[in-house]
Design a protein around this motif. Structure first.
Motif, PDB file in Angstrom:
ATOM      1  N   GLY A 201      18.181  47.299  -0.899  1.00 35.06           N
ATOM      2  CA  GLY A 201      17.934  48.030   0.341  1.00 35.06           C
ATOM      3  C   GLY A 201      19.219  48.520   0.970  1.00 35.06           C
ATOM      4  O   GLY A 201      19.315  49.669   1.427  1.00 35.06           O
ATOM      5  N   SER A 202      20.234  47.665   0.991  1.00 38.66           N
ATOM      6  CA  SER A 202      21.526  48.043   1.575  1.00 38.66           C
ATOM      7  C   SER A 202      22.209  49.132   0.755  1.00 38.66           C
ATOM      8  O   SER A 202      22.860  50.021   1.320  1.00 38.66           O
ATOM      9  N   LEU A 203      22.087  49.078  -0.574  1.00 39.45           N
ATOM     10  CA  LEU A 203      22.666  50.120  -1.421  1.00 39.45           C
ATOM     11  C   LEU A 203      22.035  51.476  -1.125  1.00 39.45           C
ATOM     12  O   LEU A 203      22.731  52.492  -1.009  1.00 39.45           O
ATOM     13  N   LEU A 204      20.721  51.501  -1.012  1.00 40.05           N
ATOM     14  CA  LEU A 204      20.042  52.752  -0.685  1.00 40.05           C
ATOM     15  C   LEU A 204      20.496  53.274   0.670  1.00 40.05           C
ATOM     16  O   LEU A 204      20.766  54.471   0.844  1.00 40.05           O
ATOM     17  N   ALA A 205      20.614  52.374   1.637  1.00 36.25           N
ATOM     18  CA  ALA A 205      21.024  52.777   2.984  1.00 36.25           C
ATOM     19  C   ALA A 205      22.473  53.241   3.030  1.00 36.25           C
ATOM     20  O   ALA A 205      22.855  53.971   3.953  1.00 36.25           O
ATOM     21  N   SER A 206      23.297  52.837   2.062  1.00 36.28           N
ATOM     22  CA  SER A 206      24.693  53.276   2.035  1.00 36.28           C
ATOM     23  C   SER A 206      24.826  54.710   1.541  1.00 36.28           C
ATOM     24  O   SER A 206      25.880  55.333   1.721  1.00 36.28           O
ATOM     25  N   VAL A 207      23.779  55.238   0.923  1.00 34.90           N
ATOM     26  CA  VAL A 207      23.829  56.572   0.326  1.00 34.90           C
ATOM     27  C   VAL A 207      22.969  57.577   1.082  1.00 34.90           C
ATOM     28  O   VAL A 207      23.379  58.720   1.303  1.00 34.90           O
ATOM     29  N   TYR A 208      21.776  57.143   1.485  1.00 36.16           N
ATOM     30  CA  TYR A 208      20.839  58.054   2.144  1.00 36.16           C
ATOM     31  C   TYR A 208      20.860  57.859   3.667  1.00 36.16           C
ATOM     32  O   TYR A 208      21.005  56.723   4.135  1.00 36.16           O
ATOM     33  N   PRO A 209      20.649  58.928   4.425  1.00 36.79           N
ATOM     34  CA  PRO A 209      20.399  58.767   5.864  1.00 36.79           C
ATOM     35  C   PRO A 209      18.960  58.280   6.049  1.00 36.79           C
ATOM     36  O   PRO A 209      18.009  59.050   5.942  1.00 36.79           O
ATOM     37  N   CYS A 210      18.784  56.988   6.257  1.00 34.56           N
ATOM     38  CA  CYS A 210      17.439  56.415   6.245  1.00 34.56           C
ATOM     39  C   CYS A 210      17.338  55.256   7.225  1.00 34.56           C
ATOM     40  O   CYS A 210      18.328  54.780   7.770  1.00 34.56           O
ATOM     41  N   ASN A 211      16.117  54.799   7.452  1.00 34.37           N
ATOM     42  CA  ASN A 211      15.863  53.542   8.146  1.00 34.37           C
ATOM     43  C   ASN A 211      15.753  52.426   7.114  1.00 34.37           C
ATOM     44  O   ASN A 211      15.261  52.643   6.005  1.00 34.37           O
ATOM     45  N   LEU A 212      16.195  51.224   7.498  1.00 36.92           N
ATOM     46  CA  LEU A 212      16.061  50.052   6.639  1.00 36.92           C
ATOM     47  C   LEU A 212      15.407  48.940   7.446  1.00 36.92           C
ATOM     48  O   LEU A 212      15.969  48.473   8.439  1.00 36.92           O
ATOM     49  N   PHE A 213      14.213  48.538   7.039  1.00 37.53           N
ATOM     50  CA  PHE A 213      13.463  47.488   7.727  1.00 37.53           C
ATOM     51  C   PHE A 213      13.378  46.255   6.834  1.00 37.53           C
ATOM     52  O   PHE A 213      13.242  46.369   5.610  1.00 37.53           O
TER      53      PHE A 213
END
Length: 356
Positions: A201-213
């Motif tokens: 989840g953190s890897l995805l959030a480091s690349v995309y402008p996204c929400n992480l829940f």
């Protein structure tokens, strides 16, 4: 994990025309990571797009390990996997912006290189290598280009990124493919305890402008912890509150608020404001409960064998919590996976037993 010396000699076998300059570049990347990503993400993406468009002929694909959690990710073949240029640019920038390495560490790497020359394992006269290392040190170990010989022989086209991006490249490509056809995508990452859900989840959030829940923010409140509730497969998380506060908030298309459960006080804690975005990531056990799964456009399961799971939990949480995990929480998760057949409901099932 290979030692720095093993990596040096491996590179010499793979690229026998490497010059000392190319070994300096290898040492720099292994010690300091990606060279500075100039400009904003749009400029970085534009430069990368130009390079991808200009690629011709045969060349290396896949990745080459640099050690220390870094790799050279070769550009050829990435488009066929469905990876967007902006995603690769995001990986590169996220890697480049992390501070790592030191001049002492760089000098140690070059001393190993010199030892290899003295042993005859690398094809450079010792005096030549010593002089080159001395000059390079006096310059302050700057980033260098590949030699003309190397470029002519191997046509290098790659970016230095964290190895974790390569390990989960299939996930990034799946997200990119889904976003091509969807204006909004919510992704769920479920799976065995210690398989790496939070890491992914953190890897995805480091690349995309996204929400992480995080599903850990929705533990049951004390009054909900009844025998009847725990008798339900997947009953030990407040999926109802998660659906009402987060999933409904995403669907609304408007800013929304939700509360995180405070484990230290065993009660609901701070309220968090979020805005729906094109990409929303949900990570954690029980995120793929059948009550919730219709909200997801991409469902991912991270699998981990029992022996490796036990080892990781012991290393991460210590002996006391390890026993509680293995005797209480892990059996509850396994029952949920088994009785609700969670893996079979997913688009991607990844075996993470060999992924640190």
């Amino acid at each position: 994990m290979k030692s720095w010396k093993e990596l040096l000699l491996e590179q010499e076998r793979l690229h026998p025309k490497m010059q000392l300059q190319d070994f300096f570049k290898l040492a720099f990347q292994a010690e300091f990571g990606a060279e500075h990503a100039q400009g904003d993400i749009h400029e970085t993406t534009s430069r990368l797009e130009q390079e991808l468009s200009a690629l011709t002929g045969d060349g290396e694909t896949g990745m080459e390990s640099l050690g220390g959690g870094l790799c050279r990710l070769h550009l050829r073949g990435l488009r066929e996997k469905g990876l967007e240029t902006s995603t690769l640019a995001g990986m590169f920038r996220a890697t480049a912006q992390k501070k790592r390495g030191s001049h002492d560490g760089m000098q140690s790497r070059l001393e190993v290189l010199l030892d290899c020359c003295r042993e005859g394992a690398l094809p450079f006269p010792v005096s030549e290598a010593q002089s080159a290392v001395r000059n390079y040190r006096q310059q302050g170990y700057p980033a260098v280009h590949h030699s003309a010989v190397y470029r002519a022989a191997y046509a290098p086209a790659y970016r230095v990124v964290e190895m974790s991006y390569w390990r989960y490249l299939e996930v990034f490509a799946a997200v990119d493919r889904a976003l091509v056809v969807r204006k909004s995508l919510t992704v769920a990452i479920d799976g065995n305890c210690a398989a790496g859900k939070t890491t992914l989840g953190s890897l995805l959030a480091s690349v995309y402008p996204c929400n992480l829940f995080h599903m850990d923010d929705f533990f049951l409140r004390p009054e909900q912890r009844t025998p009847e509730r725990f008798a339900q497969p997947g009953g030990n998380v407040d999926r109802e509150r998660f659906a009402d506060e987060v999933l409904a908030g995403i669907r609304s298309g408007k800013p929304f608020r939700y509360q995180r459960f405070d484990c230290s006080r065993m009660e609901l804690g701070e309220k968090v404001t979020a805005e729906p975005r094109a990409l929303n990531i949900v990570e954690g056990s029980y995120s793929l409960h059948p009550m919730l799964e219709s909200a997801y456009g991409l469902k991912i399961f991270l699998a981990l064998d029992g022996e490796e799971q036990s080892r990781r939990i012991l290393a991460r949480n210590g002996p006391a919590l390890h026993r509680r995990f293995m005797e209480e929480w892990v059996p509850l998760e396994n029952r949920y996976f088994r009785e609700l057949d969670i893996p079979s409901r997913c688009h991607l099932v990844l075996d993470c037993s060999k992924v640190e």
